[in-house]
Enzyme design. Structure first.
Site, mmCIF file in Angstrom:
data_model
loop_
_atom_site.group_PDB
_atom_site.id
_atom_site.type_symbol
_atom_site.label_atom_id
_atom_site.label_comp_id
_atom_site.label_asym_id
_atom_site.label_seq_id
_atom_site.Cartn_x
_atom_site.Cartn_y
_atom_site.Cartn_z
ATOM 1 C CG ASP A 1 34.422 44.864 41.216
ATOM 2 O OD1 ASP A 1 34.926 45.559 40.310
ATOM 3 O OD2 ASP A 1 34.559 45.117 42.423
ATOM 4 C CB CYS B 1 42.533 48.265 38.949
ATOM 5 S SG CYS B 1 42.997 46.706 39.691
ATOM 6 N NE ARG C 1 44.848 46.228 44.350
ATOM 7 C CZ ARG C 1 43.860 46.705 43.583
ATOM 8 N NH1 ARG C 1 43.897 46.544 42.286
ATOM 9 N NH2 ARG C 1 42.860 47.355 44.111
ATOM 10 C CE LYS D 1 39.491 44.805 46.228
ATOM 11 N NZ LYS D 1 40.009 46.180 46.242
ATOM 12 C CG ASN D 2 35.340 46.250 47.112
ATOM 13 O OD1 ASN D 2 36.528 46.577 47.114
ATOM 14 N ND2 ASN D 2 34.734 45.779 46.034
ATOM 15 N NE ARG E 1 38.735 52.825 40.034
ATOM 16 C CZ ARG E 1 39.022 51.689 40.641
ATOM 17 N NH1 ARG E 1 38.072 51.016 41.261
ATOM 18 N NH2 ARG E 1 40.239 51.204 40.639
#
Length: 420
Positions: free
Chosen positions: A307, A118, A399, A24-25, A123
């Site tokens: 994470d 989230c 997600r 995903k990242n 951030r």
């Protein structure tokens, strides 16, 4: 669409093999980077996630044409006309800010609102903007909107106050078409940064140093070779499956992974007494009863990933002895503690640290996923707990994990999705 829930009945050791999806990242910055090209790009190993759907919508709203079949996505950015991202799309997902660097670089202008995502802590986007300013952009902020303009970006030396992944990626993309050489110091070192460098270089960029703390970008005149590129496997998904195997005292073969990307997680699980065998692109985890307590500090890569913090916290809830987890990345990343306590975990939060006293068992409860990784950790808790756990707020999990319940079912987990 009714409220969806995951219903998990625990106590079954997971057994079998599972294949890790594309990261995903990594896929989100790669999709943003397609905006730098004038030709068609084919991406392989694309995970079917809500965040990927959102990024696809962002690119389409700018004028890109996209075909998505299974895990292959074709992006044609040649018809892009807009340089403004709709606020609704920015609010949906934090990573939508990654289109700013490529749009600024290719079109000399970008307009966007502050992004969402989230709620695990601040951030700030200021490191991204400082990078754009250093490259010669003018920034105007007005009523929650950011507008950046630059007739021509020029290479420079940029020192990041913090090794932010998003800022490193955005500056790399912005600088790839800038005039001259850009050097990013104190750059993030995550594997996803290396993946972005490899992708951009295949497009025709000249970047080296990703994975180290100094990255050098020699500006190219244009990017746009027709390429196909396979995204790296998801290291957080790998880590989540590793903890699932350990927590249920099962035995799981994890395929399509890069063991070097999860070294910090492997080291901690081994320290706890879990048996792990690594092969070229596979990891075999054999759970053992009565694992040891640990001390963990989350840090930027190659340190222990934030994470994976919630997943390790639920694992340590059943360890022998007292563990301490210190969260150094996001200040609000202990929102899941209250939900873990509902399942019988004994956790005390003291500032940025959580003290976890191991208990002999967890029991099923109705719990709420507060964010993506907390949701995954609650699923893991449910797999290890007695009786049935009902997890609400499943949209958070979707997600970042593709068909999580279906894949866990293949390992023998008793888990299903229900909706009102």
């Amino acid at each position: 669409m009714g409220m969806e829930r995951l219903v998990v009945t625990g106590g079954v050791p997971l057994k079998g093999s599972i294949t890790v999806s594309g990261a995903k990242n990594a896929i989100l910055p790669l999709l943003a980077a397609c905006l730098l090209s004038k030709n068609r790009v084919v991406l392989e190993g694309v995970p079917c996630l809500n965040d990927v759907r959102t990024m696809k919508e962002v690119l389409e709203s700018l004028g890109a044409k996209i075909k998505w079949t299974g895990s292959v996505m074709e992006v044609d950015p040649s018809s892009i006309t807009s340089v403004g991202v709709h606020p609704d799309l920015m609010r949906k997902m934090r990573a939508s800010n990654l289109v700013m660097g490529p749009l600024l670089s290719r079109f000399g202008r970008v307009k966007a609102s502050y992004p969402g995502g989230c709620t695990i802590g601040s951030r700030p986007i200021d490191l991204h903007l400082k990078g754009f300013i250093a490259l010669g952009a003018r920034i105007a902020e007005d009523h929650g909107f950011i507008e950046a303009e630059a007739f021509k970006l020029r290479g420079t030396e940029i020192h990041l106050d913090f090794p932010s992944v998003g800022a490193t990626e955005n500056i790399m993309m912005a600088a790839s078409l800038a005039e001259g050489t850009t050097i990013i110091r104190n750059a993030a070192r995550e594997p996803e940064i290396i993946d972005l460098q490899n992708f951009l270089n295949k497009l025709g960029a000249r970047i080296r140093g990703a994975g180290l703390d100094t990255i050098r970008i020699d500006g190219a005149r244009r990017l746009g070779k027709e390429i196909s590129y396979r995204v790296i496997p998801d290291r957080i998904e790998t880590g989540t499956f590793m903890v699932a195997a350990a927590l249920t005292q099962g035995e799981v073969l994890i395929k399509n992974t890069i063991p070097e990307h999860v070294e910090a997680v492997t080291a901690k699980l081994r320290e706890a007494g879990i048996k792990i065998r690594e092969e070229e692109d596979r990891i075999i985890v054999s759970g053992q009863p009565g694992w040891n307590a640990l001390d963990i500090r989350t840090l930027p890569f190659p340190g222990f990933p934030t994470d994976m913090q919630p997943q390790m916290m639920i694992f340590l809830s059943l360890a022998q002895g007292t563990s301490i987890i210190t969260e150094n990345i996001f200040e609000n990343r202990f929102q899941h503690v209250g939900e873990f306590r509902r399942m019988g975990a004994q956790i005390q939060v003291e500032g940025r640290s959580a003290v976890i006293r191991g208990v002999s068992r967890l029991t099923g409860a109705v719990v709420q996923a507060t964010d993506l990784r907390a949701g995954a950790a609650l699923v893991l808790g449910g797999l290890a707990a007695e009786n049935t756990t009902i997890i609400e707020g499943v949209h958070h999990i979707d997600r970042g994990y593709e068909n999580l319940e279906t894949r866990l079912q293949m390992l023998g987990a008793k888990i299903c999705r229900t909706s009102d």
